[in-house]
Design a protein around this motif. Structure first.
Motif, mmCIF file in Angstrom:
data_model
loop_
_atom_site.group_PDB
_atom_site.id
_atom_site.type_symbol
_atom_site.label_atom_id
_atom_site.label_comp_id
_atom_site.label_asym_id
_atom_site.label_seq_id
_atom_site.Cartn_x
_atom_site.Cartn_y
_atom_site.Cartn_z
ATOM 1 N N UNK A 129 -41.115 26.288 -7.192
ATOM 2 C CA UNK A 129 -42.495 25.743 -6.996
ATOM 3 C C UNK A 129 -43.480 26.114 -7.964
ATOM 4 N N UNK A 130 -44.258 25.304 -8.788
ATOM 5 C CA UNK A 130 -45.389 25.420 -9.761
ATOM 6 C C UNK A 130 -46.613 24.799 -9.252
ATOM 7 N N UNK A 131 -47.454 25.468 -8.595
ATOM 8 C CA UNK A 131 -48.547 24.530 -7.862
ATOM 9 C C UNK A 131 -49.372 23.957 -9.257
ATOM 10 N N UNK A 132 -50.201 22.841 -9.072
ATOM 11 C CA UNK A 132 -50.849 22.316 -9.973
ATOM 12 C C UNK A 132 -52.211 21.649 -9.634
ATOM 13 N N UNK B 41 -41.623 21.368 -10.042
ATOM 14 C CA UNK B 41 -40.204 21.929 -9.819
ATOM 15 C C UNK B 41 -39.266 22.150 -10.810
ATOM 16 N N UNK B 42 -38.790 23.655 -10.613
ATOM 17 C CA UNK B 42 -38.061 23.995 -11.799
ATOM 18 C C UNK B 42 -36.915 25.110 -11.624
ATOM 19 N N UNK C 243 -39.045 18.587 -12.563
ATOM 20 C CA UNK C 243 -39.361 17.515 -11.874
ATOM 21 C C UNK C 243 -40.947 17.825 -11.266
ATOM 22 N N UNK C 244 -41.590 16.794 -11.381
ATOM 23 C CA UNK C 244 -42.969 16.732 -11.206
ATOM 24 C C UNK C 244 -43.419 15.722 -9.893
ATOM 25 N N UNK D 100 -31.633 19.318 -8.885
ATOM 26 C CA UNK D 100 -30.930 19.488 -10.191
ATOM 27 C C UNK D 100 -31.599 20.904 -10.580
ATOM 28 N N UNK D 101 -32.875 21.118 -10.472
ATOM 29 C CA UNK D 101 -33.638 22.165 -11.338
ATOM 30 C C UNK D 101 -32.822 23.426 -10.782
#
Length: 496
Positions: free
Chosen positions: A101-104, A247-248, A228-229, A219-220
């Motif tokens: 997870x990458x917060x944005x 999501x990566x 995926x965002x 899939x990430x």
């Protein structure tokens, strides 16, 4: 221009066109004198149930969340956002972990972050048209070269095209068309992108209002070339609080979390986002399940009513907005949007989407009573336009009669006329809508709901002798609208 070119920025930024976001309700209120509370915004495609804080079964107390977070506003947030990332992973499910997870600060910041970290000046990117405009904006800022395949071409893109592209953007469901690609379609595309080392960017901002089973977030875990965002804005109807996440793969997510701006979520946004993502049931919560049911049911009803508008070709209903081709309609997207705005109804004019021109609008699916107001407003616009055309036509008829005298109009698109002996001097009745059933006219049920005045059974103004008498009245000096009243009293009343 010379002053602009002295600004010390990269040259390719000088010709960027700014994107307009927000403020439409206030602007419409000021322009047309309509209270903001009375304006219905069908241009913004949020959850029609409203935010979970307004939903009785959510278990969320907005005031309590704010109260608890206020005590922390004197501290820097923990830039790792561990609780938010854990809540996001749990919400998505599918084996996604907090390390993915990458917060944005909303979807736009996430797009910017990814593009900054991947694109170098001159890199090629693929942005299928039409789609969300921020992909193009953020790529142009980084100096990318953009190609625009159509949405229909995505599954059959040649290998050589993918080979040269750094990123392929897919919005699923697509904004503005509503097209929903299946999970299997995207899995196959992801494998092709991986083989060509092209990053597949899948924007799932609307997936929770559509069909979460089509998500490819999992899939990430095993593919560094899938990103995926997700956005909280649409699903939870909270555009004023900017939150989302990427999501990566763990390796990719680690790099992006290092590169993103520190403290990109403020304390209050972090608290609200974490609470929303931790809502019982996650993506299958009662709130979101009921939202999807409402969108399907109300969307189909709204589509059926829009389909009845002559000149509208209405798209599929997969999500909480509907794409409408109005190329066969009497007004273009700009004029229709303007006339609806004057009635307190905002729709999305799609003219600034790549390659669409002025032939398309997008409307959100809202609660039933509000959807009815949209349909009624469209009916009012059609009636208004018809009256304007009738007025213009009447003026034309008067001017021509003054030069050439009365006579059937052989240039009329309905010539020869609808019935034997009809005179086509008046294609538009100068008295419409007279609302006098003695003429043979009557109120009929409108396909858009309500009633409309029909002249189908009235042939009076198409009789040559009557048309001549009406023209004699209208050709006097004076205000045309007043002369129409005189003609009705002098010509029509004695006949009726």
């Amino acid at each position: 221009m010379s002053e602009q070119r002295s600004v010390p920025v990269r040259e390719h930024l000088l010709n960027l066109e700014p994107c307009r976001h927000g403020g439409l309700i206030q602007e419409t209120s000021e322009k047309y004198g309509i209270p903001e509370s009375e304006i219905l915004d069908f241009s913004a495609n949020f959850n029609p149930l409203g935010s979970p804080f307004e939903y009785p079964g959510s278990g969320l107390d907005f005031d309590e969340i704010i109260k608890n977070s206020l005590g922390k506003i004197l501290e820097y947030p923990d830039n790792r956002y561990l609780e938010f990332r854990e809540a996001a992973a749990k919400f998505v499910g599918l084996g996604v972990s907090p390390e993915n997870i990458i917060p944005g600060n909303g979807s736009t910041e996430i797009i910017r972050l990814l593009v900054e970290c991947v694109i170098e000046k001159g890199d090629k990117v693929l942005i299928p048209w039409p789609t969300f405009g921020e992909y193009e904006m953020q790529c142009r800022i980084m100096g990318a070269e953009i190609e625009y395949p159509s949405q229909e071409e995505i599954e059959t893109l040649p290998d050589e095209v993918l080979e040269k592209a750094k990123i392929l953007f897919i919005c699923n469901p697509n904004n503005p068309t509503g097209k929903l690609r299946t999970r299997n379609q995207l899995k196959a595309l992801a494998e092709r992108c991986k083989a060509h080392k092209t990053l597949l960017y899948v924007d799932e901002a609307f997936i929770d209002l559509s069909d979460p089973a089509q998500s490819v977030a999992d899939l990430t875990a095993s593919n560094d070339y899938v990103f995926v965002m997700r956005s909280l804005t649409k699903a939870f109807a909270i555009p004023g609080v900017r939150m989302g996440f990427g999501i990566a793969s763990p390796g990719m997510a680690g790099i992006l979390n290092t590169a993103r701006l520190s403290w990109n979520l403020g304390t209050i946004a972090n608290a609200i986002g974490t609470a929303l993502l931790n809502m019982e049931g996650g993506a299958c919560s009662q709130y979101l399940e009921e939202s999807r049911v409402a969108i399907r049911e109300e969307g189909r009803l709204l589509k059926a009513k829009l389909d009845r508008v002559r000149g509208f070709e209405v798209g599929e209903v997969n999500v909480n907005y509907i794409f409408v081709d109005i190329s066969g309609f009497m007004l273009d997207s700009g004029e229709l949007s303007k006339r609806l705005a004057a009635r307190g109804i905002l729709v999305r004019d799609c003219a600034n989407f790549q390659c669409l021109g002025k032939d398309f609008i997008r409307v959100a699916v809202r609660p039933a009573e509000e959807n009815e107001k949209l349909i009624a407003a469209i009916g009012e616009v059609i009636t208004e336009w018809g009256r304007e055309q009738a007025k213009q036509e009447l003026q034309h008829v008067i001017e021509k009669a003054a030069e050439e005298g009365i006579g059937g109009r052989k240039t009329c698109e309905y010539y020869p006329c609808h019935f034997e002996g009809q005179n086509c001097t008046f294609c538009f009745c100068p008295f419409y809508p007279c609302e006098d059933e003695r003429t043979g006219g009557k109120w009929i049920k409108s396909s858009r709901g309500g009633k409309v005045w029909s002249c189908v059974d009235c042939h009076l103004v198409h009789k040559t002798e009557i048309a001549q008498q009406i023209l004699d009245c209208l050709m006097h000096e004076g205000d045309t609208e007043e002369l129409v009243k005189v003609a009705w009293k002098k010509v029509m009343e004695p006949i009726l």
